[in-house]
Motif scaffolding. Structure first.
Motif, PDB file in Angstrom:
ATOM      1  N   UNK A  59      34.379   7.939  33.358  1.00  0.00           N
ATOM      2  CA  UNK A  59      33.298   8.087  32.111  1.00  0.00           C
ATOM      3  C   UNK A  59      32.512   9.705  32.554  1.00  0.00           C
ATOM      4  N   UNK A  60      32.089  10.101  31.699  1.00  0.00           N
ATOM      5  CA  UNK A  60      31.231  11.581  32.181  1.00  0.00           C
ATOM      6  C   UNK A  60      29.634  11.298  32.960  1.00  0.00           C
ATOM      7  N   UNK A  61      28.958  10.458  32.229  1.00  0.00           N
ATOM      8  CA  UNK A  61      27.346  10.309  31.988  1.00  0.00           C
ATOM      9  C   UNK A  61      27.896   9.198  33.620  1.00  0.00           C
ATOM     10  N   UNK A  62      26.474   8.976  33.849  1.00  0.00           N
ATOM     11  CA  UNK A  62      26.317   8.264  34.726  1.00  0.00           C
ATOM     12  C   UNK A  62      25.961   7.077  34.526  1.00  0.00           C
ATOM     13  N   UNK A  63      26.299   5.843  35.356  1.00  0.00           N
ATOM     14  CA  UNK A  63      26.760   4.700  34.327  1.00  0.00           C
ATOM     15  C   UNK A  63      25.609   3.407  35.701  1.00  0.00           C
ATOM     16  N   UNK A  64      25.450   2.568  35.543  1.00  0.00           N
ATOM     17  CA  UNK A  64      24.925   1.059  36.132  1.00  0.00           C
ATOM     18  C   UNK A  64      25.973   0.462  35.659  1.00  0.00           C
ATOM     19  N   UNK A  65      26.500   0.117  36.175  1.00  0.00           N
ATOM     20  CA  UNK A  65      27.402  -1.191  36.485  1.00  0.00           C
ATOM     21  C   UNK A  65      26.447  -2.683  36.747  1.00  0.00           C
ATOM     22  N   UNK A  66      26.528  -3.484  35.655  1.00  0.00           N
ATOM     23  CA  UNK A  66      25.740  -4.738  35.685  1.00  0.00           C
ATOM     24  C   UNK A  66      26.369  -5.889  35.110  1.00  0.00           C
ATOM     25  N   UNK A  67      26.679  -6.273  36.815  1.00  0.00           N
ATOM     26  CA  UNK A  67      27.891  -7.370  36.424  1.00  0.00           C
ATOM     27  C   UNK A  67      26.752  -8.582  36.443  1.00  0.00           C
ATOM     28  N   UNK A  68      27.431  -9.586  35.050  1.00  0.00           N
ATOM     29  CA  UNK A  68      26.280 -11.166  34.841  1.00  0.00           C
ATOM     30  C   UNK A  68      26.969 -11.552  33.825  1.00  0.00           C
ATOM     31  N   UNK A  69      26.936 -12.408  34.141  1.00  0.00           N
ATOM     32  CA  UNK A  69      27.218 -13.791  33.128  1.00  0.00           C
ATOM     33  C   UNK A  69      26.271 -13.606  31.842  1.00  0.00           C
ATOM     34  N   UNK A  70      26.620 -13.241  30.669  1.00  0.00           N
ATOM     35  CA  UNK A  70      24.912 -13.797  30.102  1.00  0.00           C
ATOM     36  C   UNK A  70      25.364 -14.971  28.921  1.00  0.00           C
ATOM     37  N   UNK A  71      25.867 -15.756  29.177  1.00  0.00           N
ATOM     38  CA  UNK A  71      25.592 -17.316  28.962  1.00  0.00           C
ATOM     39  C   UNK A  71      24.380 -17.776  30.241  1.00  0.00           C
TER      40      UNK A  71
END
Ligand SMILES: NC(=O)c1ccc[n+]([C@@H]2O[C@H](COP(=O)([O-])OP(=O)(O)OC[C@H]3O[C@@H](n4cnc5c(N)ncnc54)[C@H](OP(=O)(O)O)[C@@H]3O)[C@@H](O)[C@H]2O)c1
Length: 264
Positions: A59-71
Motif C-alpha cells: 500500500x502507498x498509504x501509511x498503515x497501522x497493522x493491528x493484530x487482534x482476535x476480534x472474538x
C-alpha cells in the motif's frame, strides 16, 4: 485539546478494515489505496500479522497493522483504547472479518457455530459502535453481509442467520445515521473465490448450482465501493444474485426452501 484540534481540521483521517489479511478485506485495502486520497492512515485488523505486514508493504498509504482476535472482548477493548488515544476521524469502516461453516447444525461442534455469532455479529456490532463517535459527515460504513442473508439456508443455518442479522442491522443503522449523513452500505455477494471456503467446506460441500455463480473479490469490492459512493443501502454483486434476491422478495420462503432442497 484533541477535540479542539479536530475542530480546527488538524486531525488524522483513517480507514479501518477488519479481516484485511485475506480475500475481500485485503482487496478493499488495495482498491481504497488508489481512491482514498484524503485518508492519512489505514488501520488493518486481523489475527495473522505476517499477512497484514505483506499487505501493508503493497500500500502507498501509511498503515497501522493491528493484530487482534476480534472474538476476544479484551482485545476489542484495545481497539477502543487506541481510538480514544489517537482520536482520529474515521472516514471509512469496512467490517469484513467473518467466517462460515457448512454442515448440519446438530452434527457440528457448538463452539464453531457460536464462534460465527461472536465474529460475524458481536464483533461487527461492537467495532461499528466503537467507530461511530469518531465519524463525520460523509463517513462510510461498509458491512459484509452476504446473499445468505436473503433466505434461511439448511446446511449453512447459523452462517445465514448471522448474515441476515448483518443486513437487518445495517439497514436500520443506515436510517438512524441518515441525519448525521453517515452512509451505511451492506454488501451481499454470492460465492466469492477466497480462503473463505477453506473453512466453510470443512464438513460440507458448496451446492453445485452455487459454484456456477462464483465471482472474484476484485469485482465484489469494485461494485461495493461504487455502491457506497452512490450512497446505496446494498451492493448485490452479479446478475444471478440479483435474480436470487428478487425471488426471495416475491416468492414464499417455504416454497424456495423446497426448491433448494431438490437441488441438493
Ligand atoms: N467468500 C465468499 O463467498 C463470501 C460471500 C459473501 C460474504 N462473504 C463475507 O465476506 C467477508 C470476508 O470473507 P472472505 O471471503 O474475504 O474470507 P477470508 O478470505 O477467509 O477472510 C476472512 C477474514 O476474516 C479474518 N478473521 C477471521 N477470524 C477472525 C478473528 N477471530 N479476528 C479477526 N479477524 C478474523 C481473517 O483473518 P485472520 O485469519 O488473519 O484473522 C480474514 O482476514 C466475511 O464476512 C464473509 O462472511 C464472503
Amino acid at each position: 485539546m484533541l477535540q479542539m484540534l479536530q475542530k480546527a481540521g488538524n486531525f488524522m483521517n483513517i480507514a479501518i478494515i477488519t479481516g484485511a489479511s485475506s480475500g475481500i478485506g485485503a482487496e478493499f485495502a488495495l482498491q481504497f489505496d488508489n481512491i482514498l486520497k484524503s485518508v492519512d492512515e489505514f488501520w488493518l485488523i486481523a489475527r495473522r500479522k505476517d499477512r497484514l505486514d505483506e499487505l501493508s508493504e503493497k500500500l502507498n498509504h501509511k498503515t497501522r497493522v493491528i493484530t487482534m482476535d476480534l472474538t476476544d472482548a479484551m482485545e476489542r477493548e484495545e481497539l477502543k483504547e487506541l481510538l480514544r488515544r489517537e482520536n482520529p476521524v474515521v472516514r471509512v469502516l469496512v467490517n469484513c472479518a467473518g467466517y462460515g461453516i457448512m454442515g448440519k447444525f446438530s452434527e457440528m461442534e457448538l463452539k464453531e457455530q457460536t464462534g460465527m455469532l461472536d465474529l460475524n455479529c458481536m464483533a461487527l456490532t461492537e467495532v461499528t459502535y466503537l467507530c461511530i463517535p469518531y465519524m463525520r459527515r460523509k463517513s462510510r460504513i461498509i458491512q459484509l453481509a452476504s446473499s445468505a442473508a436473503f433466505l434461511p439456508q439448511p446446511g449453512f443455518a447459523v452462517y445465514a442467520a448471522t448474515k441476515a442479522y448483518v443486513l437487518s442491522f445495517s439497514r436500520a443503522l443506515r436510517e438512524e445515521l441518515r441525519p448525521r449523513e453517515i452512509i451505511v452500505t451492506a454488501v451481499c455477494p454470492g460465492p466469492v473465490r477466497t480462503e473463505f471456503f477453506d473453512t466453510a467446506e470443512r464438513y460440507g460441500k458448496t451446492l453445485a448450482i452455487k459454484k456456477l455463480t462464483f465471482v472474484n473479490a476484485d469485482k465484489v469490492v469494485r461494485e461495493a465501493i461504487e455502491a457506497a459512493g452512490k450512497r446505496k443501502a446494498m451492493s448485490v454483486c452479479s446478475p444471478w444474485i440479483r435474480l436470487f434476491w428478487f425471488f426471495t422478495k416475491v416468492l414464499p420462503h417455504g416454497f424456495l426452501l423446497k426448491i433448494v432442497g431438490l437441488l441438493k
